[in-house]
Design an enzyme around this catalytic site. Structure first.
Site, PDB file in Angstrom:
ATOM      1  CG  HIS A   1      -5.793  -2.507   0.705  1.00  0.00           C
ATOM      2  ND1 HIS A   1      -5.010  -2.431  -0.230  1.00  0.00           N
ATOM      3  CD2 HIS A   1      -5.240  -1.789   1.701  1.00  0.00           C
ATOM      4  CE1 HIS A   1      -3.939  -1.738   0.034  1.00  0.00           C
ATOM      5  NE2 HIS A   1      -4.098  -1.225   0.956  1.00  0.00           N
TER       6      HIS A   1
ATOM      7  CB  SER B   1      -0.989  -0.062   1.115  1.00  0.00           C
ATOM      8  OG  SER B   1      -2.046   0.873   0.835  1.00  0.00           O
TER       9      SER B   1
ATOM     10  CG  ASP C   1      -6.825  -4.024  -2.879  1.00  0.00           C
ATOM     11  OD1 ASP C   1      -7.420  -3.193  -2.794  1.00  0.00           O
ATOM     12  OD2 ASP C   1      -5.391  -3.872  -2.752  1.00  0.00           O
TER      13      ASP C   1
END
Lengths: 346, 346
Positions: free
Chosen positions: A322, A139, A293
């Protein structure tokens, strides 16, 4: 008290690298900027076993310890693991810990490149490292990995991004706008000039609602996967887990990180030409996308990978979306460790 | 002024069916409830050409005219088209138009079943209709279609839902929680006791942000599809189109609709047994899913369709996601009309 959350008692022991006066991309100069970090393992004599692991949104250097352990791919008996804190993490220079005139709502905007420039100084000045065995991140950690691979291609031998893109997609920016607006909408936020972050508990709860709606996947709720990670009801996950994660944090810290995430774009160093930026990468480069995700879909990873020489794209299927990276179900934890092993031996 | 938005000058001419004292599922009785509706075309002598088209969230009976026209599938020269307004639409009994003691924030919770019971009275008492050629709807209109097909199977010969499920998925409830919280977070909302909906413009803008993040798709922004519908920049779509859509509306009306959407569940009439509820359906039943829909993904439609006898599932691919139904690009408009034609001739 929110402030305690960033203490060594909670976060564990960490070091500070003093950056001195540090000029940000915004043009503002922090008079005495600090880069927090922690290391695990030992730098070998050849200085070729250093692995840099920047952290994700709302994390700190402590968070990335979840990937590390004896017998795992990221084994501190083998690698020198450097875990830097982002600006805004609450441990590095942040709204919550910077004195006037850059305290709280006055803390300037920071960029992914600001983080990477500071980390570069840490590595070269503190450790004399000239090449990194690997840079990897999830991320926002992946955004920093991209910035490293593009900005310092000669130093990055291997790189792996998990659920991250070279430039933040518009759809993802809209999701960030929602979560930030939910946080700012609390009157107690007072444009960033609250005196105690606990006063902004409503904003922090609302911000957690946005995360509950984007952190996992449709499938996670459809198939009640929350049962597998020990929750008795969906609400226990959405309200319990997500809210308790964010509740002790500082709203200004979160907002500075989110703005950094929103603006992330490696093509800023090539005049907006994303292909040219990604063309600079010489690392063995791994792009890991999580199949479900909701923040960074597979297709955006495919597009980035297609512009990177020798990029290897891997799609990891998990209902955790995610949050696959957290390894909350055993298959995820195993798949992540296998992925890291593949990267490190490449 | 927000109030004008619900006037005949803006919404076009429509009728009201007086329901008299109307007891809602909540247990509250509205003393003089009204069901707004409009019709196009003429009911034939056999009374077998009636098509019911309930509307989506934030719409009114006027909205569904977008699907109707001479030479199109929903041709008023052939069908008697009945377009009912939801409770909370602003035309039927709603927070914005109901006198004390059920005005504004005092207006009770309403359900999809409340709508369908009122529509049933309209059809039977006003028009003497005993069977509907077709019921069809998009999103909340689809939820009402499900309720019709389950509650009155003998009356519904054909049914089509577009981007809607028989029971609102948890992931979708979380998305609704975000959009509602953004609206309610405006201090001017005052728990629903504002005097002028324009005062809640900040809440309405924030609510539009949530819609911008869920109404189309990742692909819509990735491929800059907004260019094809006449916008020069992504922001012109996200802020311009979405915000201007919601700005004239009444916040309490939107929140009552959203709560109704969130609680939608046809299995409430079979003690929570969804399979048993869907087993009641005898209509020729069409389930249309939009391939990139971020609110109602394809998989949820598959699951519903698998529980419905003779259901026909069709996946329509468009970058417009949930907004495919608007026909904003010519392929969408053509595909929707083809879909409606298939349903009506089945």
């Amino acid at each position: 008290m929110g402030a305690d959350y960033y203490s060594a008692a909670v976060q564990g022991p960490h070091e500070h690298f003093e950056l001195g006066p540090y000029t940000l991309d915004s043009g503002d100069t922090l008079p005495a900027a600090r880069l927090a970090y922690r290391t695990l393992g030992r730098l070998n004599a050849a200085k070729d076993n250093a692995v840099l692991v920047p952290h994700m949104y709302s994390g700190t250097s402590a968070s990335m310890q979840m990937l590390i352990g004896e017998g795992r791919a990221l084994d501190p008996s083998r690698y020198f693991l450097i875990l830097p804190d982002q600006f805004g993490s609450g441990l590095s220079s942040s709204p919550s810990n910077t004195p006037a005139p850059f305290d709280r709502g006055h803390f300037p905007a920071v960029t992914i490149a600001d983080d990477v420039r500071a980390q570069h100084r840490l590595l070269t000045e503190q450790f004399g490292i000239t090449a990194l065995h690997t840079v990897l991140g999830w991320s926002m950690g992946g955004q920093q990995t991209y910035e490293w691979a593009v900005r310092h291609p000669e130093m990055v031998l291997r790189a792996a991004v998990f659920a991250a893109t070279a430039k933040t997609p518009v759809q993802n920016q809209l999701q960030l706008d929602v979560q930030c607006e939910l946080l700012r909408a609390d009157p107690a936020f007072a444009d960033g000039f609250y005196t105690d972050s606990d006063d902004v508990h409503l904003g922090l709860s609302r911000h957690a609602m946005a995360w509950a709606a984007t952190s996992t996947s449709y499938r996670f709720f459809r198939d009640e996967v929350w049962r597998r990670i020990g929750f008795a009801a969906a609400e226990e996950f959405t309200l319990g887990f997500t809210r308790s994660h964010f509740q002790p944090m500082d709203p200004n810290n979160l907002l500075r990180q989110a703005a950094k995430w929103r603006a992330a774009d490696v093509s800023l160093c090539t005049g907006g030409d994303l292909k040219a930026a990604l063309d600079r990468i010489s690392a063995e480069f791994f792009v890991f996308a999580f199949g479900d995700d909701l923040l960074f879909p597979v297709e955006d990873h495919e597009r980035d990978a297609a512009m990177i020489r020798n990029a290897r794209l891997r799609v990891m299927e998990s209902p955790l979306g995610h949050f696959t990276m957290f390894g909350l179900i055993p298959e995820d934890a195993a798949a992540i460790d296998d992925a890291l092993a593949e990267v490190l031996k490449s």
